[in-house]
Design an enzyme around this catalytic site. Structure first.
Site, PDB file in Angstrom:
ATOM      1  N   ARG A  94       8.707   8.366 -19.000  1.00  0.00           N
ATOM      2  CA  ARG A  94       7.694   8.533 -17.881  1.00  0.00           C
ATOM      3  C   ARG A  94       8.404   8.072 -16.678  1.00  0.00           C
ATOM      4  O   ARG A  94       8.757   6.584 -16.721  1.00  0.00           O
ATOM      5  CB  ARG A  94       6.364   8.003 -18.290  1.00  0.00           C
ATOM      6  CG  ARG A  94       5.338   8.249 -16.913  1.00  0.00           C
ATOM      7  CD  ARG A  94       5.137   7.069 -16.616  1.00  0.00           C
ATOM      8  NE  ARG A  94       3.907   6.929 -15.588  1.00  0.00           N
ATOM      9  CZ  ARG A  94       3.675   6.058 -14.849  1.00  0.00           C
ATOM     10  NH1 ARG A  94       4.457   5.033 -14.534  1.00  0.00           N
ATOM     11  NH2 ARG A  94       2.811   6.298 -13.667  1.00  0.00           N
ATOM     12  N   VAL A  95       8.460   8.451 -15.407  1.00  0.00           N
ATOM     13  CA  VAL A  95       8.792   7.947 -14.187  1.00  0.00           C
ATOM     14  C   VAL A  95       7.606   7.950 -13.161  1.00  0.00           C
ATOM     15  O   VAL A  95       6.970   9.152 -13.169  1.00  0.00           O
ATOM     16  CB  VAL A  95       9.949   8.566 -13.486  1.00  0.00           C
ATOM     17  CG1 VAL A  95      10.211   8.128 -12.192  1.00  0.00           C
ATOM     18  CG2 VAL A  95      11.182   8.469 -14.420  1.00  0.00           C
ATOM     19  N   GLY A  96       7.091   6.953 -12.719  1.00  0.00           N
ATOM     20  CA  GLY A  96       6.020   6.825 -11.819  1.00  0.00           C
ATOM     21  C   GLY A  96       6.165   7.077 -10.510  1.00  0.00           C
ATOM     22  O   GLY A  96       7.244   7.524 -10.139  1.00  0.00           O
ATOM     23  N   ASP A  97       5.163   6.586  -9.418  1.00  0.00           N
ATOM     24  CA  ASP A  97       5.697   6.886  -8.179  1.00  0.00           C
ATOM     25  C   ASP A  97       6.269   5.886  -7.337  1.00  0.00           C
ATOM     26  O   ASP A  97       7.081   6.040  -6.270  1.00  0.00           O
ATOM     27  CB  ASP A  97       4.135   6.561  -7.432  1.00  0.00           C
ATOM     28  CG  ASP A  97       3.482   5.325  -7.701  1.00  0.00           C
ATOM     29  OD1 ASP A  97       3.177   4.999  -8.852  1.00  0.00           O
ATOM     30  OD2 ASP A  97       3.392   4.456  -6.982  1.00  0.00           O
ATOM     31  N   THR A 157       0.250   1.179  -4.849  1.00  0.00           N
ATOM     32  CA  THR A 157       0.147   0.806  -6.470  1.00  0.00           C
ATOM     33  C   THR A 157      -1.003   1.559  -6.886  1.00  0.00           C
ATOM     34  O   THR A 157      -1.878   2.063  -6.145  1.00  0.00           O
ATOM     35  CB  THR A 157       0.094  -0.722  -6.451  1.00  0.00           C
ATOM     36  OG1 THR A 157      -0.624  -1.137  -7.752  1.00  0.00           O
ATOM     37  CG2 THR A 157      -0.971  -1.289  -5.349  1.00  0.00           C
ATOM     38  N   THR A 167       2.056  -4.046 -10.474  1.00  0.00           N
ATOM     39  CA  THR A 167       3.296  -3.598  -9.454  1.00  0.00           C
ATOM     40  C   THR A 167       3.381  -4.639  -8.569  1.00  0.00           C
ATOM     41  O   THR A 167       2.406  -4.933  -7.993  1.00  0.00           O
ATOM     42  CB  THR A 167       3.191  -2.140  -9.480  1.00  0.00           C
ATOM     43  OG1 THR A 167       3.255  -1.209 -10.509  1.00  0.00           O
ATOM     44  CG2 THR A 167       4.203  -1.702  -8.250  1.00  0.00           C
TER      45      THR A 167
HETATM   46  N1  ASP Z   1       2.115   2.720  -9.536  1.00  0.00           N
HETATM   47  C1  ASP Z   1       2.722   2.042 -11.067  1.00  0.00           C
HETATM   48  C2  ASP Z   1       3.208   3.496 -11.873  1.00  0.00           C
HETATM   49  O1  ASP Z   1       2.198   4.187 -11.919  1.00  0.00           O
HETATM   50  C3  ASP Z   1       1.764   1.181 -11.594  1.00  0.00           C
HETATM   51  C4  ASP Z   1       1.270   0.351 -10.798  1.00  0.00           C
HETATM   52  O2  ASP Z   1       0.783   0.336  -9.594  1.00  0.00           O
HETATM   53  O3  ASP Z   1       0.934  -0.826 -11.163  1.00  0.00           O
HETATM   54  O4  ASP Z   1       4.248   3.158 -12.242  1.00  0.00           O
END
Ligand code: ASP
Length: 290
Positions: free
Chosen positions: A188-191, A210, A160
């Protein structure tokens, strides 16, 4: 005076070319800030450069979800609490710019899925093919692999991208962009697009995180980092405390970059690598680190 710091994800695997791209992205941000440009322009421009590269998990080069789709999340925020984000959109090279468009053209904070794509198209963004051979090959390779093996691979590609900056006018901004976690459910939705989790800014600081999004969300990592600055910690202490919190509360992996209102930067990780590039105009200091 101005400061800028960006990251290319908290991974366990080192990639040499990443540092070259990171430097290019940093220089684009510096170019804007040194000409009295805005922090938001600098962070978006730096992130856009990384979204264009195939080696990051953002824009072109994003990882594939378990059904073979590419879903993009991005967010941006400034110290006056203006904020915009998109989640689960497909086929746009620069979700960071669409997030900015949400921030500037709507009264909303996050737009998701197909309707967010329509919104983007209405504002002139064009869809394109973001699949790159390396990511496609990896997806094909793991389809029939056991879950544990996929999780191991996943940790290597937390690529990311994110950038935070403070401009000459004392305005802070943060921007983060991602394709999410490799082989996750496609919905799925991440942070990254969740405010206070992967991305946050207020008048005390700005942060971009990240790592495993689910765990970053559990501790609202970016907000935690900035709250530590509010409590009197330095940017570096705050970054370290945020990673410690992630580690202690969830046992998870990740990293964070931040800048505080005194133009100081901080960065920390508990993974093997987190490529970082920064520039501080107050002491004319530039570094690009793996
Ligand atoms: N934080 C990102 C997610 O979970 C992944 C990443 O940091 O590469 O979507």
């Amino acid at each position: 005076m101005y400061s800028i710091i960006l990251h290319g994800g908290a991974s366990f695997k080192k990639k040499k070319e990443v540092l070259i791209s990171l430097k290019k992205a940093l220089e684009a941000g510096i170019e804007i800030l040194s000409n009295k440009g805005k922090a938001i322009d600098a962070v978006i421009e730096s992130v856009k450069i990384m979204e264009k590269e195939e080696i990051f998990n953002a824009g072109r080069g994003s990882i594939l979800r378990n059904d073979g789709s590419i879903k993009l999340d991005a967010a941006c925020m400034t110290s006056d609490l203006k904020v915009g984000a998109v989640a689960g959109i497909e086929g746009f090279l620069h979700p960071s710019e669409i997030a900015r468009c949400v921030m500037e053209r709507t009264s909303h904070v996050i737009l998701v899925g197909k309707e967010a794509e329509k919104f983007a198209e209405m504002h002139g963004f064009k869809k394109e093919n973001l699949y790159v051979p390396e990511r496609l090959k990896l997806w094909e390779k793991v389809i029939r692999k056991p879950k544990e093996e996929i999780e191991k691979i996943r940790k290597d590609i937390m690529e990311t991208v994110g950038c935070v900056a403070m401009d000459e006018d004392g305005v802070l901004a943060a921007c983060t962009s991602t394709g999410g976690l490799f082989f996750s459910l496609s919905s799925r939705v991440g942070d990254t697009p969740l405010i206070g989790c992967g991305t946050y800014a207020n008048s005390f600081g700005a942060a971009s995180a990240t790592g495993v999004g689910e765990d970053i969300i559990r501790i609202t990592m970016a907000r935690y980092c900035i709250f530590m600055i509010e409590q009197g910690k330095s940017a570096q202490e705050a970054a370290e405390m945020a990673v410690k919190e992630l580690d202690e509360k969830t046992g998870s992996s990740g990293g964070i970059v931040c800048v505080d209102k005194e133009y100081n930067i901080g960065f920390a990780k508990n993974t093997d690598f987190m490529p970082v590039a920064y520039y501080l105009s107050k002491n004319d200091k530039m570094e690009v680190l793996p």
